[in-house]
Scaffold this motif. Sequence first.
Motif, short mmCIF file in Angstrom:
data_model
loop_
_atom_site.label_atom_id
_atom_site.label_comp_id
_atom_site.label_asym_id
_atom_site.label_seq_id
_atom_site.Cartn_x
_atom_site.Cartn_y
_atom_site.Cartn_z
N PRO A 1 56.00 140.26 42.05
CA PRO A 1 57.23 141.50 41.84
C PRO A 1 58.19 140.59 42.61
O PRO A 1 58.34 140.05 43.13
N VAL A 2 59.30 142.23 42.89
CA VAL A 2 60.73 141.75 42.35
C VAL A 2 60.74 143.01 43.56
O VAL A 2 60.18 143.61 43.10
N ASN A 3 62.51 142.62 44.39
CA ASN A 3 62.73 143.33 45.71
C ASN A 3 63.58 144.81 44.18
O ASN A 3 63.73 144.64 43.36
N ALA A 4 64.82 145.23 44.59
CA ALA A 4 65.30 146.42 44.73
C ALA A 4 66.08 145.67 43.69
O ALA A 4 67.12 146.13 43.01
N ASP A 5 66.55 144.66 44.48
CA ASP A 5 68.00 144.10 43.53
C ASP A 5 67.45 143.13 42.68
O ASP A 5 68.24 141.67 42.25
N PHE A 6 65.91 143.02 41.95
CA PHE A 6 65.61 142.35 41.22
C PHE A 6 65.49 140.88 41.73
O PHE A 6 65.42 139.97 40.50
N THR B 1 69.08 146.19 26.22
CA THR B 1 67.36 145.63 27.42
C THR B 1 67.31 147.11 27.99
O THR B 1 67.65 148.57 28.04
N THR B 2 66.08 147.45 28.89
CA THR B 2 65.51 148.13 29.12
C THR B 2 65.16 147.73 30.79
O THR B 2 64.97 146.62 31.20
N ILE B 3 65.87 149.15 31.56
CA ILE B 3 65.57 148.42 33.15
C ILE B 3 65.34 149.63 33.76
O ILE B 3 65.59 151.33 34.05
N ASN B 4 63.88 149.35 35.13
CA ASN B 4 63.67 150.51 35.57
C ASN B 4 63.26 151.22 34.30
O ASN B 4 63.66 152.63 35.04
N GLY B 5 62.55 151.19 33.11
CA GLY B 5 62.72 151.69 32.29
C GLY B 5 63.48 152.89 31.83
O GLY B 5 63.07 154.03 30.45
N LEU C 1 75.93 153.38 36.53
CA LEU C 1 75.44 151.79 36.59
C LEU C 1 74.06 152.14 36.27
O LEU C 1 73.39 152.69 37.20
N LEU C 2 73.27 151.42 36.17
CA LEU C 2 71.99 150.94 35.88
C LEU C 2 70.67 149.60 36.66
O LEU C 2 70.13 149.51 36.42
N ALA C 3 71.93 148.53 36.94
CA ALA C 3 71.60 147.75 38.18
C ALA C 3 72.46 147.57 39.26
O ALA C 3 73.75 147.37 38.56
N GLN D 1 68.27 139.50 32.93
CA GLN D 1 68.68 140.81 32.69
C GLN D 1 69.65 141.40 33.39
O GLN D 1 70.06 142.11 33.03
N THR D 2 69.35 141.14 34.92
CA THR D 2 70.90 141.97 35.25
C THR D 2 71.75 140.60 36.11
O THR D 2 72.27 140.95 37.07
N GLY D 3 70.90 138.91 36.03
CA GLY D 3 72.21 138.53 37.01
C GLY D 3 71.89 137.71 37.97
O GLY D 3 72.27 137.53 38.97
N ALA D 4 70.02 138.40 38.53
CA ALA D 4 70.46 138.89 39.85
C ALA D 4 69.70 136.74 40.25
O ALA D 4 69.27 135.90 39.58
N SER D 5 69.74 136.40 41.50
CA SER D 5 69.85 135.07 42.40
C SER D 5 68.48 135.17 43.16
O SER D 5 68.91 135.55 43.89
#
Length: 489
Positions: A212-217, A451-455, A406-408, A249-253
């Motif tokens: 799983p990921v945290n709130a910052d993906f 895409t779909t982010i958090n539904g 903004l979704l992410a 999806q979001t560009g998270a690292s």
Amino acid sequence: MPETETPLPPLDPADWEQYRALAHRMVDESLDYLRDIATRPSWIPTPDAVRTEIRDESLPRVGRGDTATYEDFLRLVRPYPNGNIHPRFWGWVMGTGSPQAAMADFLSSVVNPQMGGLDHAPIYIEQQVIRWYAELMGYGPNAGGLLMSGGTMANVLALAVARTHSAGWDVRKTGAYGGPPLRVYASAETHSWLKKSCDFLGLGDDAFRRVPVNADFQVDVAAMSEMIRADRTAGLRPFCVIGTVGTVQTGASDDLEALADLAAREELWFHVDGAFGAMAALATHPKAQVAVRGMSRADSIAFDLHKWGYLPFDVAVVLTKEDRHLTDAFSTQAPYLASATGGLNASGSIHFADRGIELTRSFKALKVWMSMRAQGTDLLGQHIARNIDQAQYLEELVRAQPALELLAPVPLNLVNFRYVAPGLDAGALDALNRRILIALQEQGIATPSGTTINGRFAIRVAITNHRSRNEDFDALVTAVLRLGAELRA
Ligand SMILES: Cc1ncc(COP(=O)(O)O)c(C=O)c1O
């Protein structure tokens, strides 16, 4: 045996001067096409008549000639590509290419060398661009690598290397089932290359432990550590930890330092998927430097040059910290490939075929080498930094509009947002934003993807485009607001 050779029209030009004129015309018209790209719509759907004409042409047993065929290309093909060369293309993750690299591809096909191995200058060019990219990614002189067709292939190759190195038995001899079931650990946000690769390498989808990921993906490293412990207790065999720089999806690292520590503690292979994100290593932008922190501790890194390296498809890089890791996984001893004491197959020359699956390989390295030398990697880094700034610019535009949400988070070069309007429930908002996205594309205004982010359905803007300018993002926001209001009504 016939005594005289059958006379045949040549496959080379019958009249070199006539072909020279056509080739010059192709170059001139191609350069005009690229120079004027911003004046055309971001996408033009392929008309039914064109689709039908392409499909219904019967097998061309007799040739139509070079000029007629080129003119058919101009009419049937060139106007209707997916459009990633356009300044307002930000869909999925695609690069724009450049005229210079297109010319390098032409030169590469002219020379047409076989890049599996042998002792010739093109091999030394590929070796050199691998060295340069190893240096840019923070690897030392023992690093190895090779150019691949794309991020998926570069990643699957690295996973195969990880398996050979870290399974704990001779995988090359006994295969994937020579010991306990293998397990690989990566975030649930990992690109679908990993699922495909587990299928392809015979590990099965069960081998991919989705953490799983945290709130910052970003991947939850403590949860990953716990999964590894539990799997060992259950008699399974963990072999690889994967981190992503720049998730699709979001560009998270992910926190690569923490993953490197975990992999070292557990004695697992540590691979980084940096399909687009690894290129942030070239930029001095603070967000870029945060994203790639710890990346050079990985045992292997995979990244595309046809995304944030702005080169034409297809070219990607796989690097391993030690060159021998590649040869350990892929070298063979076929007698017809054995090197000689001299000549074209002299020993000591680089055999890229012993570093991967492909034997016959194209000279992709030329466009990499020519672009790096002509433009310089500092300038490349500045364009990457500008894309990061543009993502922040778009984020600010979205935040300034009450009708946009903004979704992410925007840690790098990706922005996910949607149009919102009071009185619409979740399903209606998703449907409205899907229609806005299709209208943006079909009206030729801009090409984000979805895409779909958090539904929630998101309009997703991935900026790996050296032709975009701030006014392109202004135009996007203006169009989303207009279309939102129109389509809602
Ligand atoms: C994070 C990530 N990994 C892997 C890939 C696959 O790369 P390719 O499309 O070059 O095969 C992508 C593609 O977008 C990606 O974004």
